[in-house]
Design an enzyme around this catalytic site. Structure first.
Site, PDB file in Angstrom:
ATOM      1  N   ASN A 103       0.855  -1.187   0.000  1.00 51.47           N
ATOM      2  CA  ASN A 103       0.000   0.000   0.000  1.00 51.47           C
ATOM      3  C   ASN A 103       0.894   1.242   0.000  1.00 51.47           C
ATOM      4  O   ASN A 103       2.033   1.193   0.454  1.00 51.47           O
ATOM      5  CB  ASN A 103      -0.873   0.002   1.262  1.00 51.47           C
ATOM      6  CG  ASN A 103      -1.787   1.211   1.339  1.00 51.47           C
ATOM      7  OD1 ASN A 103      -2.413   1.602   0.332  1.00 51.47           O
ATOM      8  ND2 ASN A 103      -1.877   1.839   2.495  1.00 51.47           N
ATOM      9  N   HIS A 105       0.811   5.206   1.443  1.00 49.40           N
ATOM     10  CA  HIS A 105       0.106   6.054   2.402  1.00 49.40           C
ATOM     11  C   HIS A 105       0.770   7.426   2.391  1.00 49.40           C
ATOM     12  O   HIS A 105       2.007   7.507   2.413  1.00 49.40           O
ATOM     13  CB  HIS A 105       0.166   5.408   3.793  1.00 49.40           C
ATOM     14  CG  HIS A 105      -0.604   6.162   4.824  1.00 49.40           C
ATOM     15  ND1 HIS A 105      -1.976   6.164   4.872  1.00 49.40           N
ATOM     16  CD2 HIS A 105      -0.187   6.973   5.827  1.00 49.40           C
ATOM     17  CE1 HIS A 105      -2.379   6.927   5.869  1.00 49.40           C
ATOM     18  NE2 HIS A 105      -1.314   7.422   6.462  1.00 49.40           N
ATOM     19  N   SER A 132       4.851   6.887   2.159  1.00 55.25           N
ATOM     20  CA  SER A 132       5.488   5.617   2.516  1.00 55.25           C
ATOM     21  C   SER A 132       4.816   4.486   1.757  1.00 55.25           C
ATOM     22  O   SER A 132       3.593   4.447   1.658  1.00 55.25           O
ATOM     23  CB  SER A 132       5.323   5.329   4.020  1.00 55.25           C
ATOM     24  OG  SER A 132       5.706   6.434   4.800  1.00 55.25           O
ATOM     25  N   ASP A 141      -2.265   0.470   8.312  1.00 56.82           N
ATOM     26  CA  ASP A 141      -1.086   1.309   8.028  1.00 56.82           C
ATOM     27  C   ASP A 141       0.099   1.008   8.953  1.00 56.82           C
ATOM     28  O   ASP A 141       0.933   1.889   9.197  1.00 56.82           O
ATOM     29  CB  ASP A 141      -1.443   2.808   8.121  1.00 56.82           C
ATOM     30  CG  ASP A 141      -2.492   3.228   7.102  1.00 56.82           C
ATOM     31  OD1 ASP A 141      -2.551   2.610   6.029  1.00 56.82           O
ATOM     32  OD2 ASP A 141      -3.256   4.166   7.397  1.00 56.82           O
TER      33      ASP A 141
HETATM   34  C1  GAR Z   1      -2.871   8.980  -2.639  1.00 55.35           C
HETATM   35  O1  GAR Z   1      -2.399  10.195  -2.132  1.00 55.35           O
HETATM   36  C2  GAR Z   1      -2.611   7.861  -1.660  1.00 55.35           C
HETATM   37  O2  GAR Z   1      -1.431   8.001  -0.936  1.00 55.35           O
HETATM   38  C3  GAR Z   1      -3.796   8.003  -0.747  1.00 55.35           C
HETATM   39  O3  GAR Z   1      -4.881   8.294  -1.591  1.00 55.35           O
HETATM   40  C4  GAR Z   1      -4.407   8.991  -2.733  1.00 55.35           C
HETATM   41  C5  GAR Z   1      -4.901   8.278  -3.956  1.00 55.35           C
HETATM   42  O4  GAR Z   1      -4.692   9.046  -5.106  1.00 55.35           O
HETATM   43  N1  GAR Z   1      -4.007   6.785  -0.018  1.00 55.35           N
HETATM   44  C6  GAR Z   1      -4.447   6.744   1.232  1.00 55.35           C
HETATM   45  O5  GAR Z   1      -4.734   7.735   1.877  1.00 55.35           O
HETATM   46  C7  GAR Z   1      -4.564   5.354   1.823  1.00 55.35           C
HETATM   47  N2  GAR Z   1      -4.784   5.408   3.207  1.00 55.35           N
HETATM   48  P1  GAR Z   1      -4.787   8.375  -6.539  1.00 55.35           P
HETATM   49  O6  GAR Z   1      -6.076   7.595  -6.624  1.00 55.35           O
HETATM   50  O7  GAR Z   1      -4.826   9.563  -7.483  1.00 55.35           O
HETATM   51  O8  GAR Z   1      -3.561   7.528  -6.741  1.00 55.35           O
END
Ligand code: GAR
Length: 197
Positions: A103, A105, A132, A141
């Site tokens: 994943n 984060h 990360s 997480d």
């Molecule tokens: C990203 O910033 C990712 O790190 C976050 O959601 C966004 C997805 O953007 N993920 C989380 O917060 C997971 N807990 P994307 O769909 O444009 O890649």
């Protein structure tokens, strides 16, 4: 070449970066979204990648996860990459993909697990944030980190501005981390991310 499935819920910027960075080490063979109409699905389809929508509504967590697991196994996925996938996965699912499930984060884990990351970073007055990539374990997480990238937090930052700055480094970090896993340069062993040259 590792067969990679990507799970998304939204716009799919990270998915786009993972598709663009494909090389001899991995191929994205399936994209699953729990949200119908997620923009990331278009990115996959444009790249000729199979997509599947598996809605989570009206199902137990276990039933939804079993459906996703079945689709992943049927497609012959070897690695599962969460890219803006906003569902918590059951312990059973996570254990079934142990060491094969990662994943990204948008914080410097172990700091700021969970949601409202950028708001909390700004409220705390931190001067550094980042992203990360980690192995997924049952606790949210909390899995061993494979790679991190940092960005500065500006004094006048809004959560939106900080999120955009973090996203820029995510798009470089995630493919790099996936390639380490796909080439067996990192593995989950005894609860640790173990690296080999
Ligand atoms: C990203 O910033 C990712 O790190 C976050 O959601 C966004 C997805 O953007 N993920 C989380 O917060 C997971 N807990 P994307 O769909 O444009 O890649």
């Amino acid at each position: 070449m590792k067969r990679v499935a990507v799970l998304i819920s939204g716009r799919g910027s990270n998915l786009g970066a993972l598709i663009a960075a494909q090389d001899a080490s991995y191929r994205v063979i399936l994209v699953i979204s729990n949200v119908e109409g997620a923009a990331g699905l278009d990115k996959a389809q444009t790249a000729g990648i199979a997509t599947l929508v598996i809605p989570h509504t009206g199902k137990t967590r276990e039933a939804f996860d079993a459906e996703v697991d079945g689709a992943l196994r049927a497609a012959g996925a070897e690695l599962v990459v969460l890219a803006g996938f906003m569902r918590i996965l059951s312990d059973g699912f996570v254990r079934g993909w142990e060491g094969k499930l990662i994943n990204i984060h948008p914080s410097l884990l172990p700091a700021y697990r969970g949601t409202r990351v950028h708001e909390r970073v700004i409220e705390a007055g931190d001067v550094l944030s980042g992203a990360s990539v980690h192995f997924v374990v049952p606790e949210l997480d909390a899995g061993p980190v494979i790679a991190r990238a940092t960005v500065p937090v500006h004094p006048d930052d809004t959560p939106q501005a900080l999120a955009e700055r973090v996203l820029v480094v995510e798009l470089k970090l995630y493919p790099e981390a996936l390639k380490l896993l796909a080439t067996d340069k990192v593995a989950l062993k005894n609860g640790l991310a173990v690296f080999t040259a």
